[in-house]
Motif scaffolding. Structure first.
Motif, PDB file in Angstrom:
ATOM      1  N   PHE A 111       0.838  -1.200   0.000  1.00 40.81           N
ATOM      2  CA  PHE A 111       0.000   0.000   0.000  1.00 40.81           C
ATOM      3  C   PHE A 111       0.871   1.247   0.000  1.00 40.81           C
ATOM      4  N   HIS A 112       1.741   1.261  -0.988  1.00 39.84           N
ATOM      5  CA  HIS A 112       2.727   2.324  -1.160  1.00 39.84           C
ATOM      6  C   HIS A 112       2.095   3.708  -1.024  1.00 39.84           C
ATOM      7  N   ASN A 113       2.793   4.572  -0.315  1.00 41.96           N
ATOM      8  CA  ASN A 113       2.384   5.959  -0.162  1.00 41.96           C
ATOM      9  C   ASN A 113       3.110   6.801  -1.219  1.00 41.96           C
ATOM     10  N   PRO A 114       2.403   7.351  -2.236  1.00 48.83           N
ATOM     11  CA  PRO A 114       0.964   7.576  -2.271  1.00 48.83           C
ATOM     12  C   PRO A 114       0.162   6.716  -3.236  1.00 48.83           C
ATOM     13  N   THR A 115       0.761   5.803  -3.996  1.00 49.27           N
ATOM     14  CA  THR A 115       0.036   5.137  -5.087  1.00 49.27           C
ATOM     15  C   THR A 115      -0.820   3.962  -4.637  1.00 49.27           C
ATOM     16  N   PHE A 136      -4.750   5.590 -10.705  1.00 47.96           N
ATOM     17  CA  PHE A 136      -3.436   5.070 -11.104  1.00 47.96           C
ATOM     18  C   PHE A 136      -3.442   3.543 -11.194  1.00 47.96           C
ATOM     19  N   ASP A 137      -3.912   2.906 -10.133  1.00 52.85           N
ATOM     20  CA  ASP A 137      -4.072   1.456 -10.109  1.00 52.85           C
ATOM     21  C   ASP A 137      -5.052   1.147  -8.984  1.00 52.85           C
ATOM     22  N   GLU A 138      -6.098   0.397  -9.274  1.00 53.14           N
ATOM     23  CA  GLU A 138      -7.120   0.165  -8.252  1.00 53.14           C
ATOM     24  C   GLU A 138      -6.514  -0.541  -7.047  1.00 53.14           C
ATOM     25  N   PRO A 139      -6.550   0.086  -5.873  1.00 48.39           N
ATOM     26  CA  PRO A 139      -5.903  -0.489  -4.687  1.00 48.39           C
ATOM     27  C   PRO A 139      -6.615  -1.758  -4.215  1.00 48.39           C
ATOM     28  N   SER A 140      -5.841  -2.652  -3.625  1.00 45.04           N
ATOM     29  CA  SER A 140      -6.409  -3.859  -3.021  1.00 45.04           C
ATOM     30  C   SER A 140      -6.673  -3.650  -1.533  1.00 45.04           C
ATOM     31  N   GLY A 141      -6.308  -2.498  -1.009  1.00 45.36           N
ATOM     32  CA  GLY A 141      -6.514  -2.188   0.397  1.00 45.36           C
ATOM     33  C   GLY A 141      -5.880  -0.850   0.728  1.00 45.36           C
ATOM     34  N   GLY A 142      -5.809  -0.545   2.021  1.00 43.28           N
ATOM     35  CA  GLY A 142      -5.280   0.730   2.442  1.00 43.28           C
ATOM     36  C   GLY A 142      -6.310   1.832   2.265  1.00 43.28           C
ATOM     37  N   PRO A 201      -1.294 -11.339   3.894  1.00 48.16           N
ATOM     38  CA  PRO A 201       0.053 -10.822   3.609  1.00 48.16           C
ATOM     39  C   PRO A 201       0.565 -11.238   2.227  1.00 48.16           C
ATOM     40  N   THR A 202       1.177 -10.291   1.536  1.00 51.37           N
ATOM     41  CA  THR A 202       1.864 -10.578   0.284  1.00 51.37           C
ATOM     42  C   THR A 202       3.371 -10.636   0.557  1.00 51.37           C
ATOM     43  N   GLN A 203       4.142 -10.854  -0.497  1.00 53.01           N
ATOM     44  CA  GLN A 203       5.581 -11.059  -0.344  1.00 53.01           C
ATOM     45  C   GLN A 203       6.295  -9.788   0.117  1.00 53.01           C
ATOM     46  N   ARG A 204       7.128  -9.938   1.150  1.00 56.80           N
ATOM     47  CA  ARG A 204       7.990  -8.851   1.606  1.00 56.80           C
ATOM     48  C   ARG A 204       9.420  -9.101   1.158  1.00 56.80           C
ATOM     49  N   LEU A 205      10.155  -8.015   0.925  1.00 53.14           N
ATOM     50  CA  LEU A 205      11.566  -8.146   0.588  1.00 53.14           C
ATOM     51  C   LEU A 205      12.327  -8.802   1.734  1.00 53.14           C
ATOM     52  N   ALA A 206      12.003  -8.413   2.963  1.00 52.80           N
ATOM     53  CA  ALA A 206      12.718  -8.960   4.121  1.00 52.80           C
ATOM     54  C   ALA A 206      12.439 -10.445   4.329  1.00 52.80           C
ATOM     55  N   SER A 207      11.277 -10.930   3.905  1.00 48.24           N
ATOM     56  CA  SER A 207      10.985 -12.360   4.042  1.00 48.24           C
ATOM     57  C   SER A 207      11.766 -13.176   3.020  1.00 48.24           C
ATOM     58  N   PHE A 216      24.325  -2.611  -2.192  1.00 47.23           N
ATOM     59  CA  PHE A 216      23.597  -1.584  -1.437  1.00 47.23           C
ATOM     60  C   PHE A 216      22.537  -2.271  -0.580  1.00 47.23           C
ATOM     61  N   MET A 217      22.086  -1.560   0.446  1.00 49.91           N
ATOM     62  CA  MET A 217      21.049  -2.073   1.338  1.00 49.91           C
ATOM     63  C   MET A 217      19.692  -1.508   0.930  1.00 49.91           C
ATOM     64  N   ILE A 218      18.658  -2.288   1.165  1.00 52.11           N
ATOM     65  CA  ILE A 218      17.292  -1.842   0.932  1.00 52.11           C
ATOM     66  C   ILE A 218      16.639  -1.555   2.280  1.00 52.11           C
ATOM     67  N   VAL A 219      16.049  -0.375   2.410  1.00 54.28           N
ATOM     68  CA  VAL A 219      15.262  -0.044   3.596  1.00 54.28           C
ATOM     69  C   VAL A 219      13.805  -0.244   3.219  1.00 54.28           C
ATOM     70  N   GLU A 220      13.197  -1.292   3.762  1.00 58.08           N
ATOM     71  CA  GLU A 220      11.826  -1.657   3.410  1.00 58.08           C
ATOM     72  C   GLU A 220      10.857  -1.011   4.405  1.00 58.08           C
ATOM     73  N   ASP A 221      10.184   0.021   3.947  1.00 58.54           N
ATOM     74  CA  ASP A 221       9.203   0.728   4.770  1.00 58.54           C
ATOM     75  C   ASP A 221       7.861   0.018   4.614  1.00 58.54           C
ATOM     76  N   ASP A 222       7.450  -0.704   5.654  1.00 58.82           N
ATOM     77  CA  ASP A 222       6.206  -1.482   5.604  1.00 58.82           C
ATOM     78  C   ASP A 222       5.206  -0.961   6.634  1.00 58.82           C
ATOM     79  N   ILE A 223       5.109   0.358   6.716  1.00 61.12           N
ATOM     80  CA  ILE A 223       4.306   1.006   7.743  1.00 61.12           C
ATOM     81  C   ILE A 223       2.821   0.694   7.609  1.00 61.12           C
ATOM     82  N   TYR A 224       2.379   0.307   6.396  1.00 63.49           N
ATOM     83  CA  TYR A 224       0.955   0.022   6.184  1.00 63.49           C
ATOM     84  C   TYR A 224       0.645  -1.469   6.209  1.00 63.49           C
TER      85      TYR A 224
END
Length: 470
Positions: free
Chosen positions: A255-259, A395-401, A295-301, A280-288
């Motif tokens: 549920f990326h902010n803002p899309t 932009f793209d019909e959201p599945s939630g959020g 749950p869908t796939q997370r980078l950290a998983s 490089f490191m990825i900072v995965e912001d999963d605040i939503y």
């Protein structure tokens, strides 16, 4: 200036002036060096008192949008924006500009409908559940009201976070977790410890404007990677990596902010592959994360915290006042981040941590989430339907959020939408706020919780019918 001020819409005239003029500067309709109308002339043209114009010019000056020249007048400043999607250098005026964007969410209480707000409405929160838990915690552990929190965070809360990480497939120990004062502090700790002035990072375009301001404040060079419906554009990222070596890539997964889009599995795999190849490191912001039912796939998983730093929190759903966030990473990095946390804030709020731990342990939060998700789901489908029926493009019909990224076909700069929204008693953030260097954008973020408000209904219908198009 193409500026419209409406004294009758309930929004202070000074704020209308600041929003309108800063928007014209951001969208390059007012170029650097251009002289603004005199205070007297602008007041006369808008048929308003000189006092709100004086206050607006003063505020725009403090934000760095305009420059006063003694005996000559006010001119558009020559520092806005950047080139080729990148910026660098620490400029306090840019920090003020970014903070002004955030403060817009708090303005006009009880007057203006904040249609771009990032908050869950108060009526949707479990205030009684929180209040009851507060009373229980104070009876059982009165010292939590006055004691410092442990630097890592409350052990019970970290254990609850560990279990929540397991739900999304992240196998973390309690030693991999640090509790922070909201996700904002988690991001701040990462930026403070891992970056220095002149370093380069990748961010999503559009993305989280508070992060952009934080990075600019630290003198970090930011390079935008376009956000598509399935995640960051990996082809663009791969092309940029041929000549640019970022230290970090900040990504909002679900549920990326803002899309309001999610990172697709194939994109996640490719991003991790690039992180390994280019170090490089990825900072995965999963605040939503908690808005998501399944749950869908997370980078950290996929990565299990090897090249990923995972950031989450409960402020967006549970309580903005309790301010609980968290970060999961390798143990050595957690140890270093705890040291930074101690130096900058000593610790968090033991009271907040104990209350949230109790809410999680007793299932109060789980039951509340179930109700919140149902309410958001019902509102989301209605909001999308209302927008599309009125001719808006999603932009793209959201599945939630609770966000929708939307535009009116034929309008290339959403500042026009902002100006028209003021006439309906609505404050709207232009799409430029969500771009790394404030470039003009036709898109705006809509909070679905407010789309059934009569003011929003009239505005969406009015603009969808083509009002204000060139």
């Amino acid at each position: 200036m193409n500026l419209v001020i409406d004294p009758r819409n309930g929004v202070p005239m000074t704020d209308q002036l600041v929003t309108g003029i800063s928007g014209l500067i951001r969208s390059r309709q007012l170029l650097a060096g251009v002289k603004l109308p005199s205070i007297r002339a602008l007041a006369a043209s808008q048929q308003i008192s000189r006092f709100p114009v004086i206050e607006a010019y003063d505020r725009l000056s403090s934000l760095g949008f305009i420059v006063p020249k003694h005996g000559s007048g006010f001119y558009v400043a020559n520092h806005m924006g950047g080139e080729s999607g990148a910026s660098g250098g620490s400029d306090p005026r840019l920090a003020e500009e970014e903070s002004h964007q955030i403060l817009q969410q708090f303005n006009y209480p009880g007057e203006s409908l904040k249609l771009s707000s990032g908050f869950v409405p108060e009526a949707w929160r479990d205030i009684e559940g929180i209040a009851q838990t507060v009373r229980q915690v104070m009876r059982m552990d009165p010292s939590c009201v006055i004691d410092y929190a442990m630097p890592h965070g409350d052990a019970n809360l970290r254990h609850q976070i560990q279990m929540r990480l397991a739900i999304v497939g992240i196998e973390a120990d309690i030693s991999n977790v640090i509790v922070t004062s909201g996700a904002s502090q988690a991001l701040d700790l990462v930026v403070r410890f891992m970056l220095k002035p002149g370093d380069t990072v990748f961010v999503e375009d559009p993305g989280y404007y508070n992060l952009f301001g934080l990075l600019k404040l630290q003198g970090v060079r930011i390079v935008g990677v376009p956000r598509l419906a399935n995640g960051p554009d990996v082809e663009v990222a791969e092309h940029l990596l041929k000549t640019i070596k970022p230290k970090l890539f900040f990504i909002n997964t679900v549920f990326h902010n803002p899309t309001a889009t999610n990172v697709a599995p194939q994109v996640a795999f490719k991003l991790l592959q690039l992180a390994q190849q280019h170090d490089f490191m990825i900072v995965e912001d999963d605040i939503y994360a908690d808005f998501q039912t399944t749950p869908t796939q997370r980078l950290a998983s996929l990565d299990q915290l090897d090249h990923v730093i995972y950031v989450g929190g409960l402020s967006k759903t549970l309580s903005s006042s309790l301010r609980i966030g968290y970060l999961a990473a390798k143990r050595d990095l957690i140890k270093d981040l705890v040291d930074v946390k101690v130096l900058t804030s000593l610790g968090g709020s033991r009271f907040s941590e104990c209350v949230v731990a109790a809410l999680l342990e007793r299932g109060t939060y789980r039951k509340y989430l179930e109700r919140l998700r149902r309410r958001i789901h019902d509102t989301l489908s209605t909001a999308v339907q209302r927008l599309e029926e009125n001719g808006w493009e999603v932009f793209d019909e959201p599945s939630g959020g609770n966000f929708i990224w939307t535009r009116v076909p034929g309008i290339d700069d959403s500042m026009l939408l902002v100006e028209h929204a003021l006439k309906f008693g609505i404050t709207l953030a232009p799409g430029s706020y969500y771009r790394p260097n404030g470039e003009a954008s036709p898109w705006v973020r809509i909070n679905t919780a407010h789309t059934d408000d009569p003011r929003a209904i009239r505005f969406l219908e009015h603009m969808g019918k083509g009002a204000g198009k060139p």
